[in-house]
Design an enzyme around this catalytic site. Structure first.
Site, mmCIF file in Angstrom:
data_model
loop_
_atom_site.group_PDB
_atom_site.id
_atom_site.type_symbol
_atom_site.label_atom_id
_atom_site.label_comp_id
_atom_site.label_asym_id
_atom_site.label_seq_id
_atom_site.Cartn_x
_atom_site.Cartn_y
_atom_site.Cartn_z
ATOM 1 C CB SER A 63 14.609 7.945 10.447
ATOM 2 O OG SER A 63 13.758 9.018 10.156
ATOM 3 C CE LYS A 66 15.145 10.658 7.876
ATOM 4 N NZ LYS A 66 14.806 11.458 9.057
ATOM 5 C CE1 TYR A 188 12.950 10.870 4.290
ATOM 6 C CE2 TYR A 188 10.661 11.562 4.536
ATOM 7 C CZ TYR A 188 11.883 11.257 5.091
ATOM 8 O OH TYR A 188 12.054 11.324 6.462
ATOM 9 C CE1 TYR A 240 15.213 11.058 13.882
ATOM 10 C CE2 TYR A 240 14.719 9.783 15.834
ATOM 11 C CZ TYR A 240 14.637 9.960 14.477
ATOM 12 O OH TYR A 240 13.983 9.052 13.717
ATOM 13 C CB VAL A 258 9.012 7.422 14.219
ATOM 14 C CG1 VAL A 258 9.552 8.794 14.506
ATOM 15 C CG2 VAL A 258 8.681 7.256 12.760
HETATM 16 N N1 GLU Z 1 8.406 8.921 7.915
HETATM 17 C C1 GLU Z 1 8.941 9.687 8.991
HETATM 18 C C2 GLU Z 1 9.097 11.127 8.602
HETATM 19 O O1 GLU Z 1 9.875 11.472 7.776
HETATM 20 C C3 GLU Z 1 10.239 9.113 9.460
HETATM 21 C C4 GLU Z 1 10.573 9.725 10.741
HETATM 22 C C5 GLU Z 1 11.586 8.952 11.541
HETATM 23 O O2 GLU Z 1 11.649 7.730 11.543
HETATM 24 O O3 GLU Z 1 12.317 9.662 12.239
HETATM 25 O O4 GLU Z 1 8.435 11.965 9.119
#
Ligand code: GLU
Length: 385
Positions: A63, A66, A188, A240, A258
């Site tokens: 993430s 993002k 994605y 988050y 994550v």
């Molecule tokens: N590939 C993960 C997902 O979209 C990334 C989650 C993350 O790093 O928060 O579920």
């Protein structure tokens, strides 16, 4: 001579050891991560990089991609077109929550999956392949080197992306995604699987800290107005459902992933990245959060920290009569100087002139004005520091 910044970073890493938590377990590749791996990098806006631990160990960006994908969407489509598809409101939800506005279907923000999948679709390109190629090249411009996909993470993520697949199809149903949702989902997932190390991430963060200019290559990657926009969203939505705790305890725009990384941006100063795979219940690196809290407190990095900078923007002021230059003026020039020297003031300024500093200078000059108009002599003043 040893660098005290390097010493300080090594010291806090030794003091902030294991902070508990669990390695992400939803795919075997992440579950197999060595929980004790660690690195911390701090990159200044002039390109100095401090490194502690295994700073060249590679892992998936997850993430932390993002904010950079969102930045690319903004760069390609403009703020208004992007805002029609994805909002900038904190959701207070977990990263994979199906968090969209009930009436428009617009995702709450680009830092949760629904908004991030939407942002992927806003990257310029005619296919998922083209958009992914553009995105990975774009991340590399922030890192200052070419980045690559970790294909084993990618295939594992894609095989288990049931929830993200559901989100993509729901967004298609609401008309937020316009093309094939499977193609956007694939793009994605690939973006999340790009391999980076902690040094890359610190430089990516430092590029944002530096108003969009990569500190080492000197390339202006992102427009400064868009940098402000992206950093604002990172501040309110980047961590988050722990965004509020983070803003109060650490106080800087950030994004976690994550895989165990966290990037933090201190505008105008530094980009910081920490990697430690054990995650707290919010999905943020537990040791990473502890280290950021420590750095923020020790080095007064909180964005809301009140600096003294503006109070002493005017270092000193004195009349020209008391500080004549070495130039030997003659004739009419000397006569003018003799006549007005005690009404001409030199202001010595220092520091960055942000609003408060500039206002202080303007006010000093305005307040001095009447005195200067009538003055025949003026004593010099030096502001307290
Ligand atoms: N590939 C993960 C997902 O979209 C990334 C989650 C993350 O790093 O928060 O579920």
């Amino acid at each position: 001579m040893r660098n005290p910044v390097q010493d300080y970073l090594e010291q806090i890493v030794a003091q902030c050891g294991d902070a508990g938590g669990e390695v992400a377990g939803y795919i075997p590749e992440l579950a197999a991560a060595d929980p004790d791996r660690f690195s911390l990098c701090l990159a200044t806006v002039d390109g100095q990089v401090y490194e502690v631990g295994e700073s060249d160990h590679r892992y998936s960006i997850q993430s932390m991609s993002k904010p950079f994908t969102y930045a690319l969407g903004l760069h390609d489509q403009g703020i208004e077109a992007v805002a029609r598809k994805v909002d900038v409101e904190p959701s207070g939800d977990a990263f994979n929550e199906i968090s969209v506005s009930p009436d428009t279907g617009r995702p709450k923000n680009p830092m949760i999956n629904a908004g991030a999948i939407t942002a992927s679709s806003l990257v310029a390109g005619d296919s998922g392949d083209e958009r992914f190629a553009r995105a990975v090249e774009w991340y590399g411009r922030f890192a200052g080197r070419e980045l690559e996909l970790d294909s084993s993470i990618y295939s594992s993520e894609l095989g288990t992306a049931h929830r993200n697949r559901a989100i993509a199809h729901m967004l298609r149903e609401f008309g937020i995604l316009e093309g094939d949702p499977e193609e956007v989902l694939d793009q994605y997932v690939r973006q999340c699987s790009v391999a980076v190390d902690t040094r890359d991430l610190a430089l990516m963060a430092a590029t944002l800290a530096n108003g969009g200019r990569q500190p080492r290559t000197g390339e202006q990657v992102l427009d400064p107005a868009l940098v402000e926009h992206v950093l604002s969203v990172m501040t309110t939505c980047g961590m988050y459902d722990a965004a509020g705790d983070w803003v109060t305890a650490v106080g800087m725009p950030a994004k976690s992933g994550v895989s165990g990384g966290i990037i933090g941006v201190l505008p105008g100063q530094v980009g910081i990245a920490v990697f430690s795979p054990r995650l707290d219940p919010h999905g943020n690196s537990a040791r990473g959060v502890a280290l950021f809290e420590r750095m923020s407190t020790d080095m007064e990095m909180h964005l809301m920290h009140v600096s003294r900078g503006s109070r002493n923007a005017v270092r000193s002021s004195y009349s020209l009569a008391s500080a004549r230059s070495n130039t030997h003026w003659q004739g009419a020039d000397e006569e003018v100087l003799d006549r007005v020297a005690d009404r001409a003031v030199v202001y010595e300024l220092h520091g960055d002139l942000l609003f408060a500093g500039a206002e202080k200078i303007v006010r000093t000059v305005v307040e001095d004005g009447p005195e200067l108009a009538s003055s025949t002599s003026r004593t010099s003043t030096t502001s307290p520091t």
